[in-house]
Design an enzyme around this catalytic site. Structure first.
Site, PDB file in Angstrom:
ATOM      1  N   THR A  89       0.817  -1.224   0.000  1.00 51.32           N
ATOM      2  CA  THR A  89       0.000   0.000   0.000  1.00 51.32           C
ATOM      3  C   THR A  89       0.846   1.268   0.000  1.00 51.32           C
ATOM      4  O   THR A  89       0.290   2.370  -0.053  1.00 51.32           O
ATOM      5  CB  THR A  89      -0.923   0.029   1.241  1.00 51.32           C
ATOM      6  N   LYS A 159      -5.491  12.060   9.546  1.00 50.08           N
ATOM      7  CA  LYS A 159      -5.160  13.469   9.306  1.00 50.08           C
ATOM      8  C   LYS A 159      -6.198  14.114   8.399  1.00 50.08           C
ATOM      9  O   LYS A 159      -6.605  15.264   8.614  1.00 50.08           O
ATOM     10  CB  LYS A 159      -3.773  13.582   8.679  1.00 50.08           C
ATOM     11  N   HIS A 299      -8.213   3.963  54.308  1.00 48.57           N
ATOM     12  CA  HIS A 299      -7.151   4.920  53.988  1.00 48.57           C
ATOM     13  C   HIS A 299      -5.842   4.197  53.659  1.00 48.57           C
ATOM     14  O   HIS A 299      -4.762   4.594  54.077  1.00 48.57           O
ATOM     15  CB  HIS A 299      -6.950   5.909  55.128  1.00 48.57           C
TER      16      HIS A 299
END
Length: 538
Positions: A89, A159, A299
């Site tokens: 590609t 993009k 805690h």
């Protein structure tokens, strides 16, 4: 039609127009995926909408097997796939079709001049690099799974999301199919897909860079790689942080072993930031033990930790350590919660209970406490490395587990006193294992497989000893042993324990004043074992 009706119609049209903003039909799609899940439905939807499908290699073969028309990428480029599929590609006829901004007349004109058709959709997921690494593949096998063409195409399409929709995960296919059948994707949809695509590419690149840096570190005989990356995704927005004026969220790191962040909540109020913090501490504490164990945390410190013949027995002992502090605590259990244990929570306000599972009868009982958060946590997997944020950066260390040299009682040194019997040694071993969960400076008193007093988070060991003794009380001190997470710098801390009747102590040793501490223990007639290992927990 009234003026009001005309106005309502105009508003409705405006809303429809806004929702439809930038919608582009899918006329041409490029499909190149490693994971073929859901591809059948997507390809049929595209073909049904009249879209031209261009594809590569095995993806094209799969689409052809469905009896759908497809143009192979080599037909498009006029250049064959080569180098075992490494190049297929990376060609202007692919990337120009993905990158052309059709809002610009010059781009549209150049495409016409070059005889290139634009793409409206790219569907691409990447080679399974992380999965290959996890499988134990060798170096060359991992390198081969670094995708090149896929990320390049995804970045191009993302993009150019003003013109092209990009899909990187089969999870998005149902929404994409719906959009295709509805006339295309809007600009907002394409933008959201682009954001997901860039995040996927970033995570992919970080995984590769981190693995490669690790390989280089190992080759050089170094422990820490030169690069370390963290990629997370938003799992939930929380009501607030530690305090109501703080914003908070839960992010998940898919590269780490699953833990509290991936727990399934069966009932109760929404989990809070503090619930997650305490839940993680509790889950880690309970899973420090192979025996049935219950840890009650408040805690990030234990109100009680105990092991027993079953979880109900362990819970009774853990709760008895400090019932007052257990109010509003978080409970973690390393076994299936039984109805007997669930019944013991009646009348005890508990924020969260975490376990690998629950009996049906237990769930029925817990359901009566509507606000109680009931979580099923994934099977415990210890972290190899843990990090902590500091201003300007991160600290990293190998996780402190109970597997260091010195954690096995068989390696302990008898510093003074007589060797204890098996039951007492078992209590010392339990205390030493449990103290890893206690914030430093820490002193932990134990008896019969459970904590009876805990002194934690003190700035000196004397106060930690005083607090542990005070919390135990005279009744529970009988027969108790003690563990100290680090050495006694002076005899005074130890003397508080001996004055309270503690009969045996396990501690790391290593102080320049060890002889004085040991002499004080000898004078009191108690036994002291030295581990040579400490378990600070700041």
């Amino acid at each position: 039609m009234s003026d009001a009706q005309m106005s309502d119609g105009a508003v409705s049209d405006a809303r429809m127009s806004a929702a439809d903003a930038g919608r582009r039909p899918i006329k041409r799609a490029l499909l190149s995926v490693y994971d073929k899940a859901g591809l059948d439905e997507l390809a049929h939807a595209l073909a049904g909408a009249g879209a031209e499908i261009v594809s590569t290699g095995s993806t094209a073969a799969y689409i052809e097997s469905l009896g759908l028309p497809v143009i192979r990428v080599e037909q498009l480029t006029g250049f064959p796939e080569c180098l075992d599929g490494r190049v297929k590609t990376l060609h202007p006829k692919v990337h120009a079709g993905l990158l052309a901004d059709l809002r610009l007349d010059t781009h549209a004109q150049q495409l016409t001049e070059l005889g290139i058709e634009p793409f409206d959709l790219l569907v691409s997921n990447l080679y399974p690099f992380s999965e290959t690494v996890a499988s134990g593949a060798d170096f060359d096998g991992c390198i081969e799974q670094i995708d090149i063409g896929g990320p390049a195409m995804v970045r191009s399409a993302a993009k150019n999301h003003a013109n092209v929709a990009v899909v990187t995960s089969p999870v998005a296919y149902p929404d994409v199919i719906k959009a295709v059948e509805g006339g295309g994707l809007t600009l907002a949809q394409r933008r959201a897909l682009a954001a997901r695509a860039f995040a996927d590419i970033a995570a992919y690149d970080v995984a590769i860079a981190e693995w490669f840096a690790g390989q280089e570190a190992m080759a050089a005989g170094e422990w820490w790689p030169a690069f370390g990356g963290i990629t997370t995704t938003l799992e939930a927005t929380l009501r607030y942080g530690e305090n109501p004026h703080q914003q908070a969220a839960l992010y998940v790191d898919a590269s780490r072993p699953a833990g509290i962040a991936q727990a399934t909540q069966l009932q109760g109020k929404e989990m809070s930031y503090n619930n997650y913090i305490d839940g993680d501490a509790a889950w880690r504490s309970a899973n420090d033990f192979a025996e049935p164990c219950v840890a009650i945390i408040k805690h990030q410190n234990p109100c009680g930790i105990a092991i027993g013949i079953d979880v109900a027995d362990a819970h009774r002992k853990a709760h008895a350590c400090d019932p007052q502090s257990a109010y509003g605590g978080v409970i973690a259990v390393n076994r299936i919660v039984t109805a007997e244990m669930a019944a013991q929570l009646k009348g005890v306000f508990t924020e969260v209970i975490i376990a690998p599972g629950y009996d049906d009868d237990a769930l029925e009982l817990l359901a009566k406490k509507k606000d109680l958060r009931v979580l099923i946590a994934p099977v415990w997997t210890a972290e190899r490395v843990e990090t902590r944020q500091v201003s300007g950066g991160l600290l990293a260390q190998t996780a402190d587990r109970i597997d260091a040299h010195g954690d096995d009682p068989a390696t302990w040194t008898l510093a003074t006193g007589s060797a204890v019997d098996a039951a007492t040694l078992a209590d010392l071993a339990f205390a030493w294992r449990a103290i890893r969960s206690v914030k430093s400076n820490a002193i932990l008193l134990a008896h019969d497989g459970g904590t009876v007093g805990v002194g934690m988070g003190q700035v000196n060991r004397v106060d930690a000893a005083r607090l542990a003794v005070a919390r135990a009380g005279a009744d529970r001190l009988a027969g108790a042993v003690a563990a100290s997470d680090a050495y006694f710098p002076f005899p005074d801390g130890l003397e508080i324990l001996t004055d309270a009747g503690i009969r045996a102590v396990v501690e790391p040793g290593g102080s320049i004043h060890d002889p004085e501490v040991i002499a004080a223990a000898e004078a009191a007639g108690i036994t002291v074992y030295l581990t040579g290992t400490r378990h600070f927990f700041h």
